[in-house]
Motif scaffolding. Sequence first.
Motif, PDB file in Angstrom:
ATOM      1  N   GLU A 176       0.826  -1.212   0.000  1.00 33.28           N
ATOM      2  CA  GLU A 176       0.000   0.000   0.000  1.00 33.28           C
ATOM      3  C   GLU A 176       0.854   1.252   0.000  1.00 33.28           C
ATOM      4  O   GLU A 176       0.592   2.202  -0.748  1.00 33.28           O
ATOM      5  CB  GLU A 176      -0.919  -0.012   1.219  1.00 33.28           C
ATOM      6  N   TRP A 177       1.890   1.276   0.830  1.00 33.44           N
ATOM      7  CA  TRP A 177       2.717   2.482   0.939  1.00 33.44           C
ATOM      8  C   TRP A 177       3.698   2.631  -0.202  1.00 33.44           C
ATOM      9  O   TRP A 177       4.227   3.719  -0.436  1.00 33.44           O
ATOM     10  CB  TRP A 177       3.433   2.497   2.283  1.00 33.44           C
ATOM     11  N   LYS A 178       3.958   1.558  -0.922  1.00 32.84           N
ATOM     12  CA  LYS A 178       4.820   1.672  -2.101  1.00 32.84           C
ATOM     13  C   LYS A 178       4.222   2.627  -3.128  1.00 32.84           C
ATOM     14  O   LYS A 178       4.942   3.329  -3.862  1.00 32.84           O
ATOM     15  CB  LYS A 178       5.012   0.274  -2.707  1.00 32.84           C
ATOM     16  N   LYS A 179       2.891   2.710  -3.202  1.00 33.47           N
ATOM     17  CA  LYS A 179       2.230   3.576  -4.170  1.00 33.47           C
ATOM     18  C   LYS A 179       2.452   5.054  -3.856  1.00 33.47           C
ATOM     19  O   LYS A 179       2.336   5.891  -4.747  1.00 33.47           O
ATOM     20  CB  LYS A 179       0.729   3.277  -4.185  1.00 33.47           C
ATOM     21  N   HIS A 180       2.752   5.384  -2.604  1.00 39.99           N
ATOM     22  CA  HIS A 180       2.894   6.782  -2.191  1.00 39.99           C
ATOM     23  C   HIS A 180       4.349   7.256  -2.189  1.00 39.99           C
ATOM     24  O   HIS A 180       4.615   8.391  -1.799  1.00 39.99           O
ATOM     25  CB  HIS A 180       2.299   6.977  -0.794  1.00 39.99           C
ATOM     26  N   MET A 181       5.284   6.414  -2.590  1.00 37.61           N
ATOM     27  CA  MET A 181       6.689   6.806  -2.580  1.00 37.61           C
ATOM     28  C   MET A 181       6.989   7.702  -3.779  1.00 37.61           C
ATOM     29  O   MET A 181       6.589   7.413  -4.905  1.00 37.61           O
ATOM     30  CB  MET A 181       7.581   5.567  -2.628  1.00 37.61           C
ATOM     31  N   VAL A 182       7.716   8.795  -3.536  1.00 36.94           N
ATOM     32  CA  VAL A 182       8.052   9.737  -4.603  1.00 36.94           C
ATOM     33  C   VAL A 182       9.558   9.910  -4.771  1.00 36.94           C
ATOM     34  O   VAL A 182      10.001  10.365  -5.821  1.00 36.94           O
ATOM     35  CB  VAL A 182       7.396  11.107  -4.341  1.00 36.94           C
TER      36      VAL A 182
END
Length: 369
Positions: A117-123
């Motif tokens: 889930e948090w991989k999608k929010h990495m920039v």
Amino acid sequence: MERSQEYENTAWASPVCDAQEPRLAAAISGRRLPCFGRARPKKIAEGVGSLNVRSMTGRSREVADLMKRRKINILCVQDTRWRGNKAIDNWEMGTSSFFSRANKEGREGVGVVLNAEWKKHMVNVNRCSNRVMSIKLMYGKVTINIISAYAPQVGCSIEEKEDFWEQMDAQITWMGEEERIILGGDLNGHVGRNRNIIERTHGGWGVGERNEESENVVDFAVAFDMAILNTFYKKQENQMWTYCSAGRKSQIDLLMCRRNNLKEIKNFKVINGESVAPQHRLIVIDFEMKEERRGRQQQTSRIKWWMLKDQELKAEFKIKVLDRMVEAEDPDTWWTTSSRHIIEIGEEVCGKTSGKDPSPPRIRNLGVE
């Protein structure tokens, strides 16, 4: 026979009691009472942890299973001992993504593990060195920086220790003041229970006495207004030690956040009994936060350029602009002078708004033929 049929028609499925009454809704307020219509704070992450794994070789599946069992979304790992930079997506059956940095010899090394889930929010991933790295996450309008750090041990040279803390300073400096920061790492400094003059960064619930290596940790926390979360929650002494080996115990694995965001941290805990790292213990925090609301924008008066839809005002504006237009050899000078005249004439002919209404109503019909 008739009597038995009568009982069958009038029998209850269960005894008459208050269990037949409609139950209240589940409690959602802090006082454990039914509360309808109250919005709960938006929980962004269930858990962020830190662990010195003492080599990731052969332990990747165990770490992925650990995160799943303990409901950890983000895990900072130290002493990975993998060579070079790693960026493994869909790590261990798609449950997590692993990002790390180490030298060519496979010494030290730090990393950050994110669930799917948090991989999608990495920039952004910033691999500063084999001892410091950070990951930037964007969740809506909230920016969260995760830093994984592994400080030099007691036997390392002074130059190596100074380089490490300079890298830590550089990591925090380029992060905005409004951005969240969560630092997890093995900092090899025992801050102890004595607060002295660091009440803002030290919560007073430490254990043991402070050692020499902790001076750098305390100085770093004070300089950047970071709260040492290990010391802000009252626990039993056996639940404070983060490192145990050969009868020695210390509190060298730490989690930090900005002091201004301390209210978003709901709990800190040391988890014992994990086989992934028998000497170091897993430390975890639970935090929740609301997305920051944009404050009311400052309103300023503006020229009513839309008034030029009126043909009379448009003709007047055109005549005054042409009268004040001057020639100049330098294009920059001509444009600076002309733009100033246009703004002055526009304010004179069209007028300005009061500044109270940021979106003035459109004039649909001016009554001009």
